[in-house]
Design an enzyme around this catalytic site. Structure first.
Site, PDB file in Angstrom:
ATOM      1  N   LYS A   1       0.886  -1.184   0.000  1.00  0.00           N
ATOM      2  CA  LYS A   1       0.000   0.000   0.000  1.00  0.00           C
ATOM      3  C   LYS A   1       0.915   1.222   0.000  1.00  0.00           C
ATOM      4  CE  LYS A   1      -1.848   3.127   2.056  1.00  0.00           C
ATOM      5  NZ  LYS A   1      -1.762   4.555   1.641  1.00  0.00           N
TER       6      LYS A   1
ATOM      7  N   GLU B   1       9.071   1.487  11.187  1.00  0.00           N
ATOM      8  CA  GLU B   1      10.200   2.412  10.981  1.00  0.00           C
ATOM      9  C   GLU B   1       9.597   3.807  10.955  1.00  0.00           C
ATOM     10  OE1 GLU B   1      12.289   4.994  10.037  1.00  0.00           O
ATOM     11  OE2 GLU B   1      12.400   4.324   7.956  1.00  0.00           O
TER      12      GLU B   1
ATOM     13  N   CYS C   1      13.643  10.426   7.024  1.00  0.00           N
ATOM     14  CA  CYS C   1      13.519   9.927   8.403  1.00  0.00           C
ATOM     15  C   CYS C   1      14.841  10.066   9.147  1.00  0.00           C
ATOM     16  CB  CYS C   1      13.020   8.492   8.399  1.00  0.00           C
ATOM     17  SG  CYS C   1      13.939   7.437   7.310  1.00  0.00           S
TER      18      CYS C   1
ATOM     19  N   GLU D   1       9.844  15.686  15.084  1.00  0.00           N
ATOM     20  CA  GLU D   1      10.265  15.563  13.692  1.00  0.00           C
ATOM     21  C   GLU D   1       9.549  16.630  12.878  1.00  0.00           C
ATOM     22  OE1 GLU D   1       9.147  11.924  11.489  1.00  0.00           O
ATOM     23  OE2 GLU D   1      11.235  11.887  10.832  1.00  0.00           O
TER      24      GLU D   1
HETATM   25  P1  NAP Z   1       1.875   8.728   7.418  1.00  0.00           P
HETATM   26  O1  NAP Z   1       0.536   9.308   7.548  1.00  0.00           O
HETATM   27  O2  NAP Z   1       2.464   8.004   8.559  1.00  0.00           O
HETATM   28  O3  NAP Z   1       1.862   7.793   6.111  1.00  0.00           O
HETATM   29  C1  NAP Z   1       2.615   6.631   5.938  1.00  0.00           C
HETATM   30  C2  NAP Z   1       1.733   5.559   5.328  1.00  0.00           C
HETATM   31  O4  NAP Z   1       0.711   5.169   6.252  1.00  0.00           O
HETATM   32  C3  NAP Z   1       1.009   6.007   4.073  1.00  0.00           C
HETATM   33  O5  NAP Z   1       0.925   4.948   3.155  1.00  0.00           O
HETATM   34  C4  NAP Z   1      -0.347   6.371   4.626  1.00  0.00           C
HETATM   35  O6  NAP Z   1      -1.372   6.427   3.685  1.00  0.00           O
HETATM   36  C5  NAP Z   1      -0.576   5.304   5.649  1.00  0.00           C
HETATM   37  N1  NAP Z   1      -1.588   5.687   6.638  1.00  0.00           N
HETATM   38  C6  NAP Z   1      -1.903   6.939   7.065  1.00  0.00           C
HETATM   39  N2  NAP Z   1      -2.868   6.907   7.987  1.00  0.00           N
HETATM   40  C7  NAP Z   1      -3.200   5.605   8.151  1.00  0.00           C
HETATM   41  C8  NAP Z   1      -4.131   4.924   8.966  1.00  0.00           C
HETATM   42  N3  NAP Z   1      -4.932   5.587   9.809  1.00  0.00           N
HETATM   43  N4  NAP Z   1      -4.204   3.584   8.881  1.00  0.00           N
HETATM   44  C9  NAP Z   1      -3.411   2.916   8.031  1.00  0.00           C
HETATM   45  N5  NAP Z   1      -2.512   3.493   7.237  1.00  0.00           N
HETATM   46  C10 NAP Z   1      -2.389   4.827   7.296  1.00  0.00           C
HETATM   47  O7  NAP Z   1       2.888   9.838   6.990  1.00  0.00           O
HETATM   48  P2  NAP Z   1       2.569  11.127   6.107  1.00  0.00           P
HETATM   49  O8  NAP Z   1       1.176  11.606   6.247  1.00  0.00           O
HETATM   50  O9  NAP Z   1       3.012  10.819   4.749  1.00  0.00           O
HETATM   51  O10 NAP Z   1       3.565  12.157   6.766  1.00  0.00           O
HETATM   52  C11 NAP Z   1       3.302  12.659   8.067  1.00  0.00           C
HETATM   53  C12 NAP Z   1       4.572  12.667   8.895  1.00  0.00           C
HETATM   54  O11 NAP Z   1       5.103  11.348   8.981  1.00  0.00           O
HETATM   55  C13 NAP Z   1       5.716  13.454   8.284  1.00  0.00           C
HETATM   56  O12 NAP Z   1       5.599  14.800   8.562  1.00  0.00           O
HETATM   57  C14 NAP Z   1       6.904  12.803   8.940  1.00  0.00           C
HETATM   58  O13 NAP Z   1       7.131  13.341  10.201  1.00  0.00           O
HETATM   59  C15 NAP Z   1       6.503  11.372   9.071  1.00  0.00           C
HETATM   60  N6  NAP Z   1       7.064  10.525   8.006  1.00  0.00           N
HETATM   61  C16 NAP Z   1       8.094   9.715   8.299  1.00  0.00           C
HETATM   62  C17 NAP Z   1       8.649   8.936   7.308  1.00  0.00           C
HETATM   63  C18 NAP Z   1       9.789   8.023   7.567  1.00  0.00           C
HETATM   64  O14 NAP Z   1      10.559   7.741   6.654  1.00  0.00           O
HETATM   65  N7  NAP Z   1       9.925   7.493   8.752  1.00  0.00           N
HETATM   66  C19 NAP Z   1       8.167   8.987   6.002  1.00  0.00           C
HETATM   67  C20 NAP Z   1       7.061   9.815   5.735  1.00  0.00           C
HETATM   68  C21 NAP Z   1       6.537  10.559   6.754  1.00  0.00           C
HETATM   69  P3  NAP Z   1      -1.784   7.883   3.114  1.00  0.00           P
HETATM   70  O15 NAP Z   1      -0.666   8.290   2.257  1.00  0.00           O
HETATM   71  O16 NAP Z   1      -3.024   7.638   2.395  1.00  0.00           O
HETATM   72  O17 NAP Z   1      -1.952   8.817   4.279  1.00  0.00           O
END
Ligand code: NAP
Ligand code: MG
Length: 487
Positions: free
Chosen positions: A185, A261, A296, A390
């Site tokens: 996904k 992660e 990250c 972060e």
């Molecule tokens: P995120 O919401 O954690 O998204 C990561 C993945 O999880 C995406 O595929 C997302 O789908 C999915 N997801 C989101 N909400 C979910 C839920 N309730 N149930 C199941 N799956 C879900 O991250 P983001 O919105 O892209 O970014 C937000 C913050 O996350 C960033 O500002 C950053 O701090 C952090 N981040 C960290 C990393 C890393 O490498 N560790 C990478 C990206 C972001 P959708 O795309 O549809 O929301």
């Protein structure tokens, strides 16, 4: 490298497969997903998305495919992975273009850094397949005990947009090599490169159902995978908040294993005796401005030994001009736009709050659309939000230290533990400090270095479990004991 004009021309001709890649073919999607491009700061496409019932069908297809795939033998599985690596290299340009369009990564970095890493990852696990034998335990002579690794079953991977294909490869390659079937996904911001990957998986001839790629919103498609009773392992990269959700999904369903992660607030410590202070400063700038800080492992907390603090900050300010945000399709651009207006607003709110609390904006300015200027904040206290949370943008928080103990204390004053770095010419300091830093990876006199051979992952709020290296197989396999009584 193509010119900007040629990339733009190619971008206008891009077509995306319709539907959802389910059970080995593209099928009509239940839902649709709008795709925004940060480059255009607007809607560029609609792609298919999987609803809960398509997730269910994909899990059943993966279960059905598992029986044959898991027994096909490592050489057979490796051949598919090698083939996929070749196709990724063949299509490097279109894949890089899609990444650049969907999430704003500079085209040069998508092409020179991300795509080669993706191909290397598939090849590395193809080479590893079949090279992790089990054990014969040292038992009493009256028994023969075998310890074997079995593939866990159906693996679901939920991934972020910042390195869309690298993160997919880090999950897919070891899980498939070990004999699992996989449902991916991708993040809603990066569905285009994932669709192209699905086409390549089809072209490589993977048996039906071994891989399905299910675009869709996290709370629908991601949650359906997280809660599914017949998914055995869930591997996730993204935010800490969503990581917590996956632990809840598992607790409320079948107790599937969840690997997380979750990003970090990584400290980068520069001591006055760093072997090359200019290189340390240049790397510190790169560590926070690369990928517009949407990393990250971003070196978002710079800890400077007081005697050299000013010199390093001056050099970082000079370097920052290399990262003036630009068009991601221009090969000269080293920093593109942030991924979305939501991300831009979140980053800006962090900076505004820090400044309101008295931080000094040593470098920075006002964003232009999604283009966020390289930003450096000084005069901070360790308890401020910008130092602790972060930010996921090109924003560097700077603190100073006087002693080694103080440096370690500041560095470890965080719930995260993904990465850290220490710059020094003193072997004693290097070893003492790197041992005391709480992080999954510690770099000495470098930042963000490594290859497929070393594990990657965190501790604490950065999650647990390791991507890359032979240890990634631990996430996707179960150890089984077969105890045979000898008459
Ligand atoms: P995120 O919401 O954690 O998204 C990561 C993945 O999880 C995406 O595929 C997302 O789908 C999915 N997801 C989101 N909400 C979910 C839920 N309730 N149930 C199941 N799956 C879900 O991250 P983001 O919105 O892209 O970014 C937000 C913050 O996350 C960033 O500002 C950053 O701090 C952090 N981040 C960290 C990393 C890393 O490498 N560790 C990478 C990206 C972001 P959708 O795309 O549809 O929301
Ligand atoms: Mg999201």
């Amino acid at each position: 490298m193509l010119t900007r004009d040629r990339w733009i021309e190619r971008a206008s001709g891009v077509r995306h497969p319709a539907g959802v890649f389910l059970g080995g073919e593209f099928v009509q999607a239940e839902e649709s997903l709008p795709v925004f491009s940060p480059r255009a700061n607007g809607l560029v496409a609609e792609v298919g998305a999987a609803g809960a019932s398509q997730v269910d069908r994909a899990v059943l297809a993966a279960r059905a495919a598992f029986e044959r795939w898991s027994r096909s033998g490592p050489k057979v599985r490796a051949a598919y992975l090698f083939r996929l690596a070749e196709l990724i290299e063949r299509d490097a340009e279109p894949l890089a273009l899609l990444i650049s369009l969907e999430m704003g990564k500079p085209i040069r970095e998508a092409l020179d850094i991300e795509i080669p890493a993706v191909a290397r990852t598939f090849r590395w696990y193809a080479e590893l397949a079949g090279k992790e034998p089990g054990e014969v335990a040292d038992t009493d002579p009256s028994a023969l005990a075998l310890v074997t690794r079995r593939p866990a079953g159906v693996v679901a991977a939920v991934t972020p947009w910042n390195f869309p294909l690298t993160m997919a490869a880090w999950k897919l390659a070891p899980a498939l090599a070990a004999g699992n079937t996989v449902l991916l996904k991708p993040a809603e911001q990066s569905p285009l490169s994932a669709l192209r990957l699905a086409s390549l998986i089809a072209e490589a001839g993977f048996p039906d159902g071994v891989v399905s790629i299910l675009n869709g919103p996290g709370p629908v498609t991601g949650a359906a995978l997280g809660r599914h009773p017949r998914v055995d392992v869930l591997t996730f990269t993204g935010s800490t908040a969503v990581g917590r959700e996956f632990l809840r999904y598992a607790a409320d369903s079948n107790l599937k294993r969840v690997w997380l992660e979750l990003g970090g607030k990584s400290p980068n410590l520069i001591f006055a005796d760093a072997p090359d202070l200019a290189a340390a400063a240049d790397t510190a700038a790169w560590a926070i401005f690369f990928n517009a800080g949407q990393m990250c492992t971003a070196g978002s907390r710079l800890l400077l030994h007081r005697p050299i603090a000013e010199e390093v900050l001056t050099r970082i300010a000079e370097r920052a001009t290399d990262y003036t945000p630009g068009d991601p399709l221009d090969p000269a651009t080293r920093m593109g736009p942030l991924v979305s207006a939501k991300q831009r607003d979140a980053v800006l709110a962090h900076v505004d709050q820090a400044v309101a609390e008295g931080a000094e904006l040593a470098l920075g300015g006002t964003p232009d659309g999604l283009h966020f200027p390289p930003t450096v904040l000084t005069g901070l206290r360790p308890d401020q939000r910008i130092v602790r949370e972060e930010v996921f943008g090109p924003v560097l928080s700077v603190l100073t230290f006087d002693t080694e103990d103080q440096a370690v204390e500041l560095a470890n004053d965080t719930g995260y533990g993904l990465a850290a770095a220490v710059w020094t010419a003193d072997l004693g300091v290097a070893h003492r400090v790197s041992r005391r830093l709480r992080a999954g990876t510690v770099w000495v006199n470098c930042y963000e270095e490594g290859d497929e051979s070393v594990p990657f992952g965190g501790i604490g709020l950065s999650g647990h479990g390791r991507d890359k290296s032979r240890h990634a197989l631990d996430k996707f396999t179960d150890l089984t004991t077969t105890w045979i009584s000898l008459p």
